[in-house]
Design an enzyme around this catalytic site. Structure first.
Site, PDB file in Angstrom:
ATOM      1  N   LEU A  32      12.878 -10.323  14.188  1.00 33.42           N
ATOM      2  CA  LEU A  32      13.210 -10.313  15.615  1.00 33.42           C
ATOM      3  C   LEU A  32      13.993  -9.063  16.026  1.00 33.42           C
ATOM      4  CD1 LEU A  32      14.219 -14.067  15.930  1.00 33.42           C
ATOM      5  CD2 LEU A  32      11.983 -13.018  16.322  1.00 33.42           C
ATOM      6  N   GLU A  34      15.528  -7.036  20.002  1.00 32.97           N
ATOM      7  CA  GLU A  34      16.022  -7.350  21.357  1.00 32.97           C
ATOM      8  C   GLU A  34      14.891  -7.762  22.310  1.00 32.97           C
ATOM      9  OE1 GLU A  34      18.993  -7.855  22.695  1.00 32.97           O
ATOM     10  OE2 GLU A  34      20.020  -7.454  20.799  1.00 32.97           O
ATOM     11  N   HIS A  36      12.295  -9.749  21.508  1.00 33.10           N
ATOM     12  CA  HIS A  36      12.179 -11.201  21.310  1.00 33.10           C
ATOM     13  C   HIS A  36      13.378 -11.923  21.933  1.00 33.10           C
ATOM     14  CE1 HIS A  36      10.035  -9.630  17.584  1.00 33.10           C
ATOM     15  NE2 HIS A  36       9.109 -10.402  18.106  1.00 33.10           N
ATOM     16  N   SER A 184       9.326  -2.909  18.768  1.00 34.21           N
ATOM     17  CA  SER A 184       8.253  -3.607  18.053  1.00 34.21           C
ATOM     18  C   SER A 184       8.701  -3.827  16.622  1.00 34.21           C
ATOM     19  CB  SER A 184       6.979  -2.750  18.068  1.00 34.21           C
ATOM     20  OG  SER A 184       6.065  -3.218  17.093  1.00 34.21           O
TER      21      SER A 184
HETATM   22  P1  AMP Z   1       5.496 -10.832  18.014  1.00 34.49           P
HETATM   23  O1  AMP Z   1       6.597 -11.312  17.122  1.00 34.49           O
HETATM   24  O2  AMP Z   1       5.228  -9.361  17.898  1.00 34.49           O
HETATM   25  O3  AMP Z   1       4.251 -11.691  17.936  1.00 34.49           O
HETATM   26  O4  AMP Z   1       6.034 -11.008  19.502  1.00 34.49           O
HETATM   27  C1  AMP Z   1       6.471 -12.252  19.966  1.00 34.49           C
HETATM   28  C2  AMP Z   1       6.709 -12.156  21.450  1.00 34.49           C
HETATM   29  O5  AMP Z   1       7.693 -11.143  21.702  1.00 34.49           O
HETATM   30  C3  AMP Z   1       5.458 -11.753  22.239  1.00 34.49           C
HETATM   31  O6  AMP Z   1       5.420 -12.502  23.445  1.00 34.49           O
HETATM   32  C4  AMP Z   1       5.691 -10.295  22.495  1.00 34.49           C
HETATM   33  O7  AMP Z   1       5.038  -9.814  23.656  1.00 34.49           O
HETATM   34  C5  AMP Z   1       7.202 -10.259  22.681  1.00 34.49           C
HETATM   35  N1  AMP Z   1       7.702  -8.904  22.488  1.00 34.49           N
HETATM   36  C6  AMP Z   1       7.507  -8.091  21.425  1.00 34.49           C
HETATM   37  N2  AMP Z   1       8.062  -6.884  21.641  1.00 34.49           N
HETATM   38  C7  AMP Z   1       8.635  -6.927  22.879  1.00 34.49           C
HETATM   39  C8  AMP Z   1       9.370  -5.989  23.678  1.00 34.49           C
HETATM   40  N3  AMP Z   1       9.614  -4.764  23.256  1.00 34.49           N
HETATM   41  N4  AMP Z   1       9.787  -6.394  24.887  1.00 34.49           N
HETATM   42  C9  AMP Z   1       9.524  -7.652  25.341  1.00 34.49           C
HETATM   43  N5  AMP Z   1       8.849  -8.570  24.633  1.00 34.49           N
HETATM   44  C10 AMP Z   1       8.409  -8.221  23.421  1.00 34.49           C
END
Ligand code: AMP
Length: 279
Positions: A32, A34, A36, A184
């Site tokens: 995770l 910021e 998330h 990311s």
């Molecule tokens: P993930 O763990 O990459 O599958 O992401 C889980 C959730 O977090 C998804 O809804 C992503 O779009 C969101 N997310 C990931 N990176 C960001 C970011 N930089 N800003 C906002 N939301 C994010």
């Protein structure tokens, strides 16, 4: 913060919740950051009960993608979630979600096959399937998702609507590093020089927005200028698209509903970013 380690636990818990409590859900793949946490904070502000899932979903990774190296650190994730007073963390395993003999897949046609879906065949089948399963288990009223994955929101919104699931997506803005790089989990893969060059994504988007603000309306002109900057920075373009933000169809003439979306490799790491032309 209670950790739920089985599908049965999650299911019996969600069945016990009475209807007048608002359930917020934040699905993640862990490691995770910021970005998330911004989703969790939004959920906490609006919901009575907040569930975060952590599951690196094998079904959404292609054969040559980074499933085995995807970063994982559950203890760190717990340390980040606990102060936010998350109620439940749901931690299914691959064997629970896709037991032997698993046969059911969900496909949201057309919208899944453009942009990232064109470069990553089958990716959105994996995403739609796991999110349908998670939504069935958690039964959330609201599901918080980042606009970083803009197409994912569009695909899942269509699925939730088509299948009458009654869960609404709350889209949340992209959280960025101070220099503009979208946060990311995959940013940890970047070498120090790739980290610097990775700024080409947000800079290209900024350039596109500036051109729009200056009155340029031909998508091709923006795309050419953005590609030039990315190539100069050593990024390898997967795609640069300008689409209508609702249909995700390519637009040739820009208007206020146009969205710039791109995917670029820095070395072996594939990064994505997007923005409205207005923002
Ligand atoms: P993930 O763990 O990459 O599958 O992401 C889980 C959730 O977090 C998804 O809804 C992503 O779009 C969101 N997310 C990931 N990176 C960001 C970011 N930089 N800003 C906002 N939301 C994010």
């Amino acid at each position: 913060m209670i950790i739920l380690e089985s599908v049965e636990q999650m299911q019996s818990l969600s069945r016990s919740w009475n209807q007048d409590r608002k359930i917020g859900f934040v699905p993640t793949m862990g490691y995770l950051h910021e970005g998330h946490l911004s989703l969790v904070k939004a959920a906490k502000a609006e919901c009575d009960i907040v569930v975060v899932s952590i599951f690196v979903n094998p079904a959404q990774f292609g054969a040559n993608e980074d499933l085995s190296t995807y970063p994982r650190d559950l203890n760190r994730d717990y340390e980040l979630l606990a102060p936010l007073e998350v109620d439940y963390v749901f931690l299914p395993t691959g064997a629970m979600m896709y037991p032997e003999g698993y046969k059911t897949w969900v496909e949201v046609k057309d919208i899944s096959n453009v942009l990232c879906g064109a470069s990553r065949p089958g990716h959105f089948i994996g995403v739609a399937t796991v999110v349908l399963k998670l939504v069935n288990l958690v039964k959330p009223d609201l599901m918080y998702m980042g606009e970083k994955d803009f197409q994912q929101i569009a695909v899942l919104r269509k699925m939730l609507d088509d299948l009458n699931l009654g869960t609404q997506i709350v889209p949340c803005p992209i959280v960025r590093e101070p220099d503009g790089l979208a946060l990311s989990s995959r940013n940890v893969y970047l070498s120090s020089s790739e980290r610097i060059n990775a700024l080409c994504l947000s800079q290209a988007i900024k350039q596109g927005r500036e051109m729009y603000a200056a009155g340029i309306r031909e998508a091709a002109t923006l795309k050419t200028a953005m590609a030039e900057g990315i190539n100069k920075a050593g990024g390898r373009i997967d795609y640069i698209s300008i689409v209508n933000q609702f249909t995700l169809l390519d637009c040739e003439e820009l208007d206020p509903e146009s969205r710039i979306i791109l995917a670029v490799y820095l070395g072996k790491t594939r990064l994505i970013d997007n923005s409205s032309v207005l923002a």
